[in-house]
Scaffold this motif. Sequence first.
Motif, mmCIF file in Angstrom:
data_model
loop_
_atom_site.group_PDB
_atom_site.id
_atom_site.type_symbol
_atom_site.label_atom_id
_atom_site.label_comp_id
_atom_site.label_asym_id
_atom_site.label_seq_id
_atom_site.Cartn_x
_atom_site.Cartn_y
_atom_site.Cartn_z
ATOM 1 N N ILE A 119 1.098 -1.002 -0.244
ATOM 2 C CA ILE A 119 -0.006 0.160 -0.026
ATOM 3 C C ILE A 119 0.749 1.508 -0.344
ATOM 4 O O ILE A 119 1.411 1.733 0.689
ATOM 5 N N ASP A 120 0.925 1.993 -1.359
ATOM 6 C CA ASP A 120 1.552 3.482 -1.012
ATOM 7 C C ASP A 120 0.765 4.574 -1.551
ATOM 8 O O ASP A 120 0.076 4.604 -2.792
ATOM 9 N N LEU A 121 1.009 5.214 -0.383
ATOM 10 C CA LEU A 121 -0.276 6.403 -0.348
ATOM 11 C C LEU A 121 0.503 7.522 -1.247
ATOM 12 O O LEU A 121 1.605 7.925 -1.477
ATOM 13 N N ASP A 122 -0.181 7.812 -2.178
ATOM 14 C CA ASP A 122 -0.335 8.875 -3.578
ATOM 15 C C ASP A 122 0.209 10.307 -2.996
ATOM 16 O O ASP A 122 -0.541 10.647 -1.393
ATOM 17 N N SER A 123 0.828 10.954 -3.495
ATOM 18 C CA SER A 123 0.733 12.616 -2.211
ATOM 19 C C SER A 123 -1.062 13.326 -2.289
ATOM 20 O O SER A 123 -1.199 14.378 -1.845
ATOM 21 N N ASP A 124 -1.592 12.922 -3.137
ATOM 22 C CA ASP A 124 -3.217 13.343 -3.217
ATOM 23 C C ASP A 124 -3.795 13.276 -1.916
ATOM 24 O O ASP A 124 -4.167 13.845 -1.066
ATOM 25 N N ILE A 125 -3.159 11.846 -1.553
ATOM 26 C CA ILE A 125 -3.906 11.026 -0.328
ATOM 27 C C ILE A 125 -3.500 11.724 1.102
ATOM 28 O O ILE A 125 -3.999 12.798 1.831
ATOM 29 N N ILE A 126 -2.334 12.216 0.651
ATOM 30 C CA ILE A 126 -1.734 13.111 1.327
ATOM 31 C C ILE A 126 -1.882 14.203 1.624
ATOM 32 O O ILE A 126 -1.817 14.606 3.306
ATOM 33 N N LEU A 127 -2.298 15.003 0.962
ATOM 34 C CA LEU A 127 -2.439 16.144 1.158
ATOM 35 C C LEU A 127 -3.572 16.781 1.364
ATOM 36 O O LEU A 127 -3.957 17.600 2.378
ATOM 37 N N THR A 128 -4.476 15.348 1.069
ATOM 38 C CA THR A 128 -6.199 15.451 1.285
ATOM 39 C C THR A 128 -5.762 15.263 2.918
ATOM 40 O O THR A 128 -6.605 16.028 3.855
ATOM 41 N N LEU A 129 -5.426 14.583 3.561
ATOM 42 C CA LEU A 129 -5.535 14.674 4.983
ATOM 43 C C LEU A 129 -4.108 15.342 5.808
ATOM 44 O O LEU A 129 -4.406 16.235 6.723
ATOM 45 N N SER A 130 -4.311 15.757 4.824
ATOM 46 C CA SER A 130 -2.777 17.140 6.109
ATOM 47 C C SER A 130 -3.718 18.186 5.871
ATOM 48 O O SER A 130 -3.441 19.451 6.784
ATOM 49 N N GLU A 131 -5.406 18.973 5.494
ATOM 50 C CA GLU A 131 -5.981 19.260 6.139
ATOM 51 C C GLU A 131 -6.922 19.341 7.164
ATOM 52 O O GLU A 131 -7.015 19.686 7.519
ATOM 53 N N HIS A 132 -6.544 17.915 7.742
ATOM 54 C CA HIS A 132 -6.825 17.791 9.018
ATOM 55 C C HIS A 132 -5.954 18.144 10.237
ATOM 56 O O HIS A 132 -4.578 18.238 10.304
ATOM 57 N N PRO A 133 -6.914 19.080 11.406
ATOM 58 C CA PRO A 133 -6.205 20.238 12.189
ATOM 59 C C PRO A 133 -4.875 19.083 13.304
ATOM 60 O O PRO A 133 -4.004 19.230 13.323
ATOM 61 N N ASN A 134 -4.823 17.885 13.237
ATOM 62 C CA ASN A 134 -3.849 16.907 13.649
ATOM 63 C C ASN A 134 -2.803 16.491 12.974
ATOM 64 O O ASN A 134 -2.544 15.766 13.562
ATOM 65 N N ILE A 135 -2.915 16.258 12.020
ATOM 66 C CA ILE A 135 -2.199 15.548 10.705
ATOM 67 C C ILE A 135 -1.601 16.963 10.872
ATOM 68 O O ILE A 135 -1.539 17.563 9.564
ATOM 69 N N VAL A 136 -0.375 16.127 10.834
ATOM 70 C CA VAL A 136 0.978 17.803 11.381
ATOM 71 C C VAL A 136 2.107 17.050 9.932
ATOM 72 O O VAL A 136 2.963 17.694 9.797
ATOM 73 N N GLY A 137 1.631 15.667 9.498
ATOM 74 C CA GLY A 137 3.656 15.830 9.216
ATOM 75 C C GLY A 137 3.225 14.223 8.096
ATOM 76 O O GLY A 137 2.535 14.027 8.545
ATOM 77 N N THR A 138 4.426 13.891 7.763
ATOM 78 C CA THR A 138 4.441 12.626 6.619
ATOM 79 C C THR A 138 5.888 12.157 6.732
ATOM 80 O O THR A 138 6.927 12.797 7.103
ATOM 81 N N LYS A 139 6.208 10.914 6.941
ATOM 82 C CA LYS A 139 7.433 10.003 7.029
ATOM 83 C C LYS A 139 7.280 9.198 5.578
ATOM 84 O O LYS A 139 6.280 8.359 5.333
ATOM 85 N N LEU A 140 7.942 9.769 4.594
ATOM 86 C CA LEU A 140 7.774 8.854 3.139
ATOM 87 C C LEU A 140 8.750 8.347 3.284
ATOM 88 O O LEU A 140 10.056 8.082 2.166
ATOM 89 N N SER A 141 8.979 6.802 3.329
ATOM 90 C CA SER A 141 9.458 5.519 3.110
ATOM 91 C C SER A 141 9.470 4.630 1.771
ATOM 92 O O SER A 141 10.610 4.105 2.171
ATOM 93 N N CYS A 142 8.968 5.718 1.309
ATOM 94 C CA CYS A 142 8.938 4.732 -0.196
ATOM 95 C C CYS A 142 10.006 5.595 -1.176
ATOM 96 O O CYS A 142 10.358 5.038 -2.147
#
Length: 308
Positions: free
Chosen positions: A153-176
Amino acid sequence: MSAAVPPSGVYVPAVLFFKANEDFDVPAIKSHVLRLAQGGVTGIVVQGSNGEAQHLSHDERKEAISLTRKTLDENGFQNVVIIAGCGAQSARETKKLCVDAKDAGAAFVLVLTPSVWPGDMTKDNIIRYHREVADYSPLPYMVYNFPTVTAGIDLDSDIILTLSEHPNIVGTKLSCGNVGKLHRITSVKPPSEFCTLAGVSEVLLQGLLSGSAGAIAALPNLVPKLHMKMYALYQAGKIDEAMKIQAQLGQGDWATRKAGGVGAMKTLISKHFGYGEIHVRRPLMSVAQLSGTYVDKLEELIASEKML
């Protein structure tokens, strides 16, 4: 109001040391945490993939965080940030791990996408899952993308940017290791708003040049000072000098994977830094003997580390 964002820098998912019976080797764990802090790292990830999180009980995961925080505080490293890996295979369990992480002294949580049933993890379900847990988490929340350990399962940039709009989601680690994905995210969300971190040392500088906040990477377990020297050169605008070290780190990242991953790192740490034993929790395999070209490259890196 949005939650606090992790500071930019270099974070290390610390390996966890065990005795032969697979109980915690507390003196070795403390020695390792202290060496990483003395090496200048911005923060330590407890219960990352390199910390064998999925092989620990709930109580052990909480204990490892508490032990790390206590070791840092007792040695004057209160400023070193702890990010707790809290991924589990259900939202219910992940929520509990997030609460435990706060109680144990972590500042942020890092959460993998569940992967036992990859066919059910549609885009909408992935977004729903992370939002639900982030709603509940008492700590600021980071999304961990690591296809190798999440059944591809590989989250794309669209998914991560959508999640970034949540007020408690503050970052991501991209081990891909996908710098293009990283750049797409940072071009929309700067580090002051959303902490995008590379997940491997081999693209640390490339990620920084693309606007990342830094990295959470395994290789600083071996050479934290070398990473921080490269980061300092980048901050000083000395890109050519930084790139020379980046080339070494890229070789080291590859060599670590080829030499045996977590087991190889423990063996090298025990050999070169005088603490810890080689034990891992099954089904992982210990690496009792290290030899060959890949190990030679890692030992060259460690020699450079010891000169700093």
